[in-house]
Design an enzyme around this catalytic site. Sequence first.
Site, PDB file in Angstrom:
ATOM      1  N   ASN A  69     -27.053 -17.477 -62.577  1.00 21.36           N
ATOM      2  CA  ASN A  69     -28.284 -18.085 -63.088  1.00 21.36           C
ATOM      3  C   ASN A  69     -27.965 -19.386 -63.798  1.00 21.36           C
ATOM      4  OD1 ASN A  69     -30.100 -16.132 -62.203  1.00 21.36           O
ATOM      5  ND2 ASN A  69     -30.045 -14.968 -64.109  1.00 21.36           N
ATOM      6  N   TYR A  88     -28.131  -5.411 -54.292  1.00 20.56           N
ATOM      7  CA  TYR A  88     -28.396  -6.503 -53.347  1.00 20.56           C
ATOM      8  C   TYR A  88     -28.277  -6.032 -51.905  1.00 20.56           C
ATOM      9  CZ  TYR A  88     -28.392  -9.646 -57.320  1.00 20.56           C
ATOM     10  OH  TYR A  88     -28.703 -10.262 -58.498  1.00 20.56           O
ATOM     11  N   HIS A 128     -36.695 -13.471 -57.400  1.00 19.81           N
ATOM     12  CA  HIS A 128     -36.156 -14.753 -56.898  1.00 19.81           C
ATOM     13  C   HIS A 128     -36.744 -15.102 -55.525  1.00 19.81           C
ATOM     14  CE1 HIS A 128     -32.765 -15.182 -59.869  1.00 19.81           C
ATOM     15  NE2 HIS A 128     -32.940 -13.878 -59.952  1.00 19.81           N
TER      16      HIS A 128
END
Length: 810
Positions: A249, A463, A176
């Site tokens: 998403n 993350y 991303h």
Amino acid sequence: MPKKTLPKAGAAMFTKQSRPPSANKSGKGILSLDPANPVAVLQADKMAQTDAMVAAMPFNANKASEYGFNSGIAPPQGAVCPASRLVGASTLSEVVTSSKVGTQATAGLNPGNVSLDAVRVDSAGQHLTTNQGVAIADNQNSLKFGVRGPALLEDFILREKITHFDHERIPERIVHARGSGAHGFFECYAPFTQHTKAAPFQEAGKITPVFVRFSTVAGERGSKDTARDVRGFAIKFYTDEGNWDLVGNNMPVFFIQDAIKFPDLIHAVKPEPHNQMPQAASAHDTFWDFASLMPESTHMLMWQMSDRAIPRSYATMQGFGVHSFKLVNAAGESVFCKFHWSPKAGTHSLVWDEAVKISGADPDFHRRDLWDRIESGVFPEWEFGVQVFTEEQAEAFSFDILDATKLIPEELVPVQILGRLVLNRNPDNFFAETEQVAFCTAHVVPGIDFSNDPLLAGRIHSYLDTQISRLGGPNFHELPINAPLAQVHNNQRDGIHRQAIPRGRVSYEPNSLGGGCPFQAGSAQGFVTVPARQKADDIQDKVRSKPEKFADHFTQATLFYNSQTPIEQAHIAAAFRFELSKVTVPAIRERTVAMLRNASVALAQTVAEGLGMPALPDAMPRALEKPETPEVTLSPALSLTFRHGDQGVRARKVALLMANGVAGASLMAVHGALAAAGAVPKLIAPRIGSVKNVEGSPLIADASLENEPGFLFDALVLPDGQEALTALAEDAHTMEFIRDQYRHCKTILVLGTAKALISQAGLPSTLPDGEADPGLIFWSDIKDKKAIKNFVQAIGRHRHFERETDPPGV
Ligand code: HEM
């Protein structure tokens, strides 16, 4: 439990008065003590108060509550002793003030958790300085020994500037990397307290600030926006109770079922390691090699080969939380849920030929579109909804709700709308905000919890971990864009680039030296994990495996494909054909078609023919021969055509061609009508600058045929006026403009004699079935307002796919 009050400031110690004889005249930078309370007295006072406070906590009263299941789900609030400000001070000299140190810390406040105004910089009317604040007299020349002499190492101004420049880049996101963001708000329509205590859903009209970042997955930071790819749809809610990141998403399912496969998936789709090609594309061997060996990806492949993977705009995409999550109410009761975003502008996409061309002419197509919409006040907007279901319902479903390759059809569990998201402010600075924003699925707030989805579990780790290297250390939460509006108080300390300056000497808990602060919030205010779902018949031993229902790889791929309109199905087949035609190893193509056969024989057949395969390969063996009968076999909600939106032609870009000698009145009448409807009309001429119309007045071109080609527009207007038509016909760009508009099934308005351009461009005057083309509108009488109305309505239909043939005739 009521919130405990913070300790009151001790009055005795701090005064802002008398200057001792030794102090300088300004009185600044001096120790300012109450003469009646000299340092020795203060120290003794501090010690005595500290001792009293510590003595008031003779043992850890909460210790017993650390044991047993019931304590685990309802932890108590920490013990707090009332303490004066004196005992909490790091140093007695905190009474010294200056323009740099300011005053003491404000009791109980972390000023890092305020609006971005605190760090926004405006240099209007200011001179240049170094990073140390020294005014720069000359920003044109480095320091040299004589005008022709060597540059000097002594030049700290040059060296600081170049050194900072040398380090401007940070690592891009591992996935991303390419994205764009905007600020906005979430507004709650009605309280949803029966299911969640999460702050944004507590009352009608409640506004929660958000920052949203949209992205592609595979491409690098500078790659094109219109790649065939999944789009990230990540929202950071700055709630009253901390940040909640919903990192989703634009597709509701995923390729894999377990996070342990994520590095394999990403390695397969990224440019191949030997030659670093192709950029931002899944159409290559390694991706399809992997995908065809992972049949659970079939459902997601259907979405990725559909037009969802080439959205017209971020504002016309749906968004999904993908995983099952939990909502938890104030009583601690929980339900499962799925999160949905539905665009008010409707779901609209590009077509492949158009996406390919746009990627060359404007790689920033989606970034620009988002920016322009917000700048022009056409704020992108979505409705937020949840599918709520119980554990008992989940047990009965034919699929496993922990499997991220499965969705829950809306026909089975309807989506309840809870509020809206509006994006109404562009960032001031791309790097500081969009690049430095750090999303993390682990960021949840009381009222939201995780399911046991094994893909989600890996994300909860991933993350935070990746941001430590991307943003350079563990303090990225202090970057202004990431800092919550809710107060942050804890005992985490130090690390690279630490901003906060904690007061006091206590950085552990439990403590008595800090009066117990910051104390454990307890279950009344704090985040408490919902006890995990544990079916009695689940085997609870350690194991590396998946639940049996995860092995149904094809039922929902079939559901998705069968729920598409014939045009959408044709586009899916064409996308598979294109992608697999780029695969160089025939056996990978065959394996993929063999896999598709399990989802739809018709689709597999079309793809096989498109790839010139002599025969349809045998179906791939299934992991689960007899999957459960699905509850829903057709879901219209899965088609892009299901959500047309309620915003008509707002933000649609329309090209109005012109050249010298154009009939200005009719052209500008259309221009006015489009602008009034909220569209963005643009005058396009062979070159930029002024164009003379037949009425004699000049019209200024917004762009040229060369610098904004036809495929960048949603619709086209061909002008009247013989001289202009001759000039346009002589420019081959015009013909490409018209043909692309036609091929991409867009609306074309033909004014007066411009009919000639239509036949010159070789466009058929009717649809392939002989019917009139509703997207080709002819207007000869300027007084007939119906034609403009028809035109606006036709643009609102987005495309006229009735016109489409494969291969294209035009
Ligand atoms: C349902 C599956 C997934 C979805 C919907 C998803 C979504 C996203 C989104 C939207 C972003 C971009 C965030 C931004 O705009 O800054 C992102 C980044 C990222 N994702 Fe995922 N992802 C998924 C699965 C995974 C998995 C399984 C992993 C790893 C186990 C993972 C690791 C990452 C990483 C490392 C980043 C870069 C984060 C950063 O540098 O800020 N993702 N993902």
